[in-house]
Write a protein that holds these residues in place. Structure first.
Motif, PDB file in Angstrom:
ATOM      1  N   LEU A   1      46.636  42.662  21.543  1.00 34.34           N
ATOM      2  CA  LEU A   1      47.494  42.648  20.280  1.00 34.34           C
ATOM      3  C   LEU A   1      48.329  41.489  20.329  1.00 34.34           C
ATOM      4  N   TYR A   2      47.751  40.379  19.849  1.00 37.50           N
ATOM      5  CA  TYR A   2      48.549  39.005  19.634  1.00 37.50           C
ATOM      6  C   TYR A   2      48.970  38.273  20.934  1.00 37.50           C
ATOM      7  N   ASP A   3      49.952  39.072  21.757  1.00 46.20           N
ATOM      8  CA  ASP A   3      50.649  38.666  22.977  1.00 46.20           C
ATOM      9  C   ASP A   3      50.623  39.725  23.867  1.00 46.20           C
ATOM     10  N   ARG A   4      50.205  40.524  23.700  1.00 47.57           N
ATOM     11  CA  ARG A   4      50.272  41.770  24.795  1.00 47.57           C
ATOM     12  C   ARG A   4      48.901  42.957  24.640  1.00 47.57           C
ATOM     13  N   TYR A   5      48.692  43.574  25.697  1.00 43.01           N
ATOM     14  CA  TYR A   5      47.748  44.429  25.716  1.00 43.01           C
ATOM     15  C   TYR A   5      48.455  45.830  25.154  1.00 43.01           C
ATOM     16  N   GLU A   6      47.704  46.565  24.415  1.00 46.09           N
ATOM     17  CA  GLU A   6      48.201  48.071  23.956  1.00 46.09           C
ATOM     18  C   GLU A   6      47.284  49.182  24.951  1.00 46.09           C
ATOM     19  N   ASP A   7      48.053  50.101  25.184  1.00 48.87           N
ATOM     20  CA  ASP A   7      47.342  51.105  25.551  1.00 48.87           C
ATOM     21  C   ASP A   7      47.020  52.025  24.221  1.00 48.87           C
ATOM     22  N   HIS A   8      45.834  52.854  24.272  1.00 45.42           N
ATOM     23  CA  HIS A   8      45.515  53.661  23.212  1.00 45.42           C
ATOM     24  C   HIS A   8      45.542  55.291  23.640  1.00 45.42           C
ATOM     25  N   ALA A   9      46.057  55.934  22.764  1.00 49.49           N
ATOM     26  CA  ALA A   9      46.168  57.348  22.888  1.00 49.49           C
ATOM     27  C   ALA A   9      44.612  57.474  22.210  1.00 49.49           C
ATOM     28  N   VAL A  10      43.831  58.667  22.869  1.00 46.16           N
ATOM     29  CA  VAL A  10      42.544  59.005  22.125  1.00 46.16           C
ATOM     30  C   VAL A  10      42.921  60.615  21.903  1.00 46.16           C
ATOM     31  N   TYR A  11      42.521  61.025  20.836  1.00 47.39           N
ATOM     32  CA  TYR A  11      42.556  62.269  20.115  1.00 47.39           C
ATOM     33  C   TYR A  11      41.187  62.600  19.844  1.00 47.39           C
ATOM     34  N   THR A  12      40.715  63.793  20.267  1.00 43.62           N
ATOM     35  CA  THR A  12      39.536  64.450  19.662  1.00 43.62           C
ATOM     36  C   THR A  12      39.743  65.712  19.346  1.00 43.62           C
ATOM     37  N   LEU A  13      38.379  66.044  18.342  1.00 41.49           N
ATOM     38  CA  LEU A  13      38.351  67.476  17.703  1.00 41.49           C
ATOM     39  C   LEU A  13      36.791  67.682  17.602  1.00 41.49           C
ATOM     40  N   LEU A  14      36.733  68.944  18.368  1.00 41.17           N
ATOM     41  CA  LEU A  14      35.120  69.282  18.394  1.00 41.17           C
ATOM     42  C   LEU A  14      34.741  70.113  17.223  1.00 41.17           C
ATOM     43  N   SER A  15      33.541  70.242  16.754  1.00 40.35           N
ATOM     44  CA  SER A  15      33.328  70.881  15.584  1.00 40.35           C
ATOM     45  C   SER A  15      33.515  72.553  15.679  1.00 40.35           C
ATOM     46  N   SER A  16      33.623  73.028  17.044  1.00 36.14           N
ATOM     47  CA  SER A  16      33.814  74.312  17.319  1.00 36.14           C
ATOM     48  C   SER A  16      35.180  74.466  17.157  1.00 36.14           C
ATOM     49  N   GLU A  17      36.240  73.577  17.120  1.00 33.19           N
ATOM     50  CA  GLU A  17      37.725  73.680  17.241  1.00 33.19           C
ATOM     51  C   GLU A  17      38.208  73.470  15.622  1.00 33.19           C
ATOM     52  N   TYR A  18      37.192  73.010  14.767  1.00 39.68           N
ATOM     53  CA  TYR A  18      37.701  72.762  13.371  1.00 39.68           C
ATOM     54  C   TYR A  18      37.856  73.907  12.221  1.00 39.68           C
TER      55      TYR A  18
END
Length: 176
Positions: free
Chosen positions: A150-167
């Motif tokens: 991101l322009y001048d640095r690396y960014e960590d990403h938070a990954v969120y998930t939702l399964l169909s069985s949890e929805y």
């Protein structure tokens, strides 16, 4: 929400261009969007991807104004996984608009596209963006280190998930 179309190029560019400073905080593509032709190319690309079943994008309107974009940036039909992305310009944040849009995308993903899992990736320190999946019952599954320049640095990403069985679709508050 309405499907993005090639005819949206000029208005999409204008929204990005007039909100460039705000959007560039978390969106690296903003610097590559310098002319209406760049928006035209983007829209042509997503139209081709949609025709192949690889993505699905929507324009977000509030008060008659295009104020953001959301959709499935990636649809993996073999594994039945969709990855949601979104952005909204500053004057429209904090009113539940994006929560409502992502909730609609969950219905599309799980009920219309028969997805098994939906993912959302957010920059780790983008708390407004992370609040959306947290509010909608996603699980914070992982943090990917240095995954976006991101322009001048690396960014960590938070990954969120939702399964169909949890929805469990919940009615949204009336003020959204």
């Amino acid at each position: 929400m309405k499907p993005l179309q090639d005819s949206d190029a000029q208005v999409l560019f204008t929204v990005v261009d007039t909100n460039r400073h705000y959007l560039r905080t978390w969106m690296s593509w903003v610097e590559d969007t310098t002319t209406p032709a760049d928006s035209e190319i983007f829209l042509q690309c997503i139209t081709q991807q949609f025709a192949k079943g690889l993505s699905q994008h929507f324009a977000i309107f509030s008060e008659g104004q295009l104020c953001g974009v959301c959709g499935f940036n990636k649809l993996d039909t073999k594994n039945k996984i969709g990855t949601i992305g979104y952005w909204l310009i500053a004057p429209f944040t904090g009113n539940g608009i994006m929560t409502q849009c992502v909730s609609t995308l969950l219905n599309i993903g799980f009920y219309e596209r028969n997805l098994h899992k939906i993912e959302i990736h957010c920059a780790e320190h983008n708390h407004k963006s992370r609040a959306i999946p947290e509010r909608l019952g996603f699980l914070h599954e992982a943090t990917l280190r240095d995954c976006e320049w991101l322009y001048d640095r690396y960014e960590d990403h938070a990954v969120y998930t939702l399964l169909s069985s949890e929805y469990r679709p919940n009615p949204l508050p009336e003020n959204l």
